[in-house]
Enzyme design. Structure first.
Site, PDB file in Angstrom:
ATOM      1  N   ASP A  87       0.863  -1.194   0.000  1.00  0.00           N
ATOM      2  CA  ASP A  87       0.000   0.000   0.000  1.00  0.00           C
ATOM      3  C   ASP A  87       0.894   1.236   0.000  1.00  0.00           C
ATOM      4  O   ASP A  87       2.078   1.156   0.342  1.00  0.00           O
ATOM      5  CB  ASP A  87      -0.914   0.007   1.236  1.00  0.00           C
ATOM      6  N   SER A  88       0.289   2.372  -0.348  1.00  0.00           N
ATOM      7  CA  SER A  88       1.027   3.635  -0.289  1.00  0.00           C
ATOM      8  C   SER A  88       1.424   3.955   1.158  1.00  0.00           C
ATOM      9  O   SER A  88       2.364   4.706   1.384  1.00  0.00           O
ATOM     10  CB  SER A  88       0.153   4.753  -0.842  1.00  0.00           C
ATOM     11  N   CYS A 127      -4.138  -1.554  -2.346  1.00  0.00           N
ATOM     12  CA  CYS A 127      -4.289  -0.111  -2.506  1.00  0.00           C
ATOM     13  C   CYS A 127      -5.107   0.091  -3.778  1.00  0.00           C
ATOM     14  O   CYS A 127      -4.711  -0.380  -4.854  1.00  0.00           O
ATOM     15  CB  CYS A 127      -2.912   0.522  -2.654  1.00  0.00           C
ATOM     16  N   GLU A 160      -3.679   9.448   7.615  1.00  0.00           N
ATOM     17  CA  GLU A 160      -2.221   9.254   7.731  1.00  0.00           C
ATOM     18  C   GLU A 160      -1.639  10.137   8.837  1.00  0.00           C
ATOM     19  O   GLU A 160      -0.630   9.813   9.437  1.00  0.00           O
ATOM     20  CB  GLU A 160      -1.514   9.553   6.393  1.00  0.00           C
ATOM     21  N   CYS A 212     -11.215   2.616  -0.679  1.00  0.00           N
ATOM     22  CA  CYS A 212      -9.851   3.013  -0.319  1.00  0.00           C
ATOM     23  C   CYS A 212      -9.546   2.257   0.965  1.00  0.00           C
ATOM     24  O   CYS A 212     -10.365   2.272   1.899  1.00  0.00           O
ATOM     25  CB  CYS A 212      -9.766   4.517  -0.078  1.00  0.00           C
ATOM     26  N   HIS A 214      -7.696   2.777   3.326  1.00  0.00           N
ATOM     27  CA  HIS A 214      -7.545   3.587   4.544  1.00  0.00           C
ATOM     28  C   HIS A 214      -8.891   3.837   5.243  1.00  0.00           C
ATOM     29  O   HIS A 214      -8.939   4.078   6.448  1.00  0.00           O
ATOM     30  CB  HIS A 214      -6.972   4.971   4.213  1.00  0.00           C
TER      31      HIS A 214
END
Ligand code: DGL
Length: 275
Positions: A11-12, A74, A159, A193, A195
């Site tokens: 993932d990023s 991701c 994040e 997403c 996240h």
């Protein structure tokens, strides 16, 4: 070079940990290698070329570590880089290895969740602008109407550990209202997403109670189990000692502090540089 052959999960940043958590539940016997490209997150606002370049560097790194199978956990990387990697790079780089994403397993099944046939998609700019979800859902569920809304502030809020704060309320309410305003018939909203599961409580707080929200982790984990059952040539190459290793391109102490929230258990990572 790793002597084991773990399943790579990319993932990023932290988001893919919400998927890895479910994979470990469904397939605890496998070894896993997680990489978060935190130093270069978020990917959402970046161009196709940049996301492709970064993702390819990560895939190469996984292959160097001995991974035979890599999951891009991701959506942004799956939307912007996966097809090129599968079609152009893999045949040259490692024809026997596999790279899979999270969009296909989700779109195969998401139509079954809706009673009205109207589905909302919440994702990053990159995922929404790629149109991958409407295109892929149409293939499996041609009668389903798909509505999308990009939420560019959500990944930065998550994040940066601000997802539980009042500041997040404004952006969650705004994007949710903009999505739901597109059709009163929407009864299912996909968190497209990896996240976003961290924002689920806040999202539900601002949504009408008739709307169900779907996270991808469990869907992707079950689909991986099914894939490994059908592709025994790949499954047989993956090692089975139940070990999980974590890597980040940013500071490992900082990663560990935040990662536990996403993974649901303590995390001890190592730093690596990509490129
Ligand atoms: N978890 C990534 C996704 O599923 C976040 C992308 C980003 O870094 O913006 O799209």
């Amino acid at each position: 070079m790793n002597l084991k052959k773990p399943i790579g999960v990319f993932d990023s940043g932290y988001g893919g940990l919400t998927v890895l958590k479910e994979m470990v539940q469904v397939l605890p016997q496998y070894d896993y290698l997680y990489l978060g490209d935190n130093a270069r997150a978020p990917y959402g606002p970046r161009s196709f070329d940049t996301v492709y370049q970064y993702t390819l560097e990560a895939v190469n790194w996984f292959f160097e570590q001995g991974c035979e199978l890599v999951i891009l956990a991701c959506n942004t990387a799956s939307a912007k880089a996966l097809r090129t990697i599968q079609q152009k790079d893999l045949p040259k780089l490692a024809p026997g290895k596999r790279v899979l994403g999270v969009i296909r397993p989700t779109t195969e099944i998401i139509g079954n969740y809706s009673k009205t046939g109207n589905i909302g998609i919440l994702g990053t700019n990159g995922t929404v602008l790629s149109n991958s979800y409407p295109i892929e859902i149409e293939k499996f569920f041609p009668a389903i109407q798909v509505f999308q809304e990009a939420c560019p502030m959500w990944v930065p809020l998550i994040e940066n550990g601000e997802f539980n704060q009042a500041g997040a309320d404004y952006f969650v309410q705004k994007n949710l209202q903009q999505l739901l305003a597109q059709s009163p018939e929407i009864d299912t909203v996909l968190l497209a997403c990896t996240h976003y599961p961290l924002l689920l409580k806040k999202i539900q707080q601002f949504a009408p109670s008739n709307i169900q929200f779907v996270s991808q982790g469990e869907i992707v984990a079950k689909s991986l189990a099914n894939y490994l059952e059908r592709h025994t040539n790949i499954a047989n190459k993956c090692s089975l000692t139940g070990e999980i290793q974590f890597f980040t391109t940013d500071d490992s102490a900082d990663f560990d502090k935040h990662a536990a929230l996403f993974f649901g258990a303590p995390v001890c990572s190592q730093h690596i540089d990509l490129q």
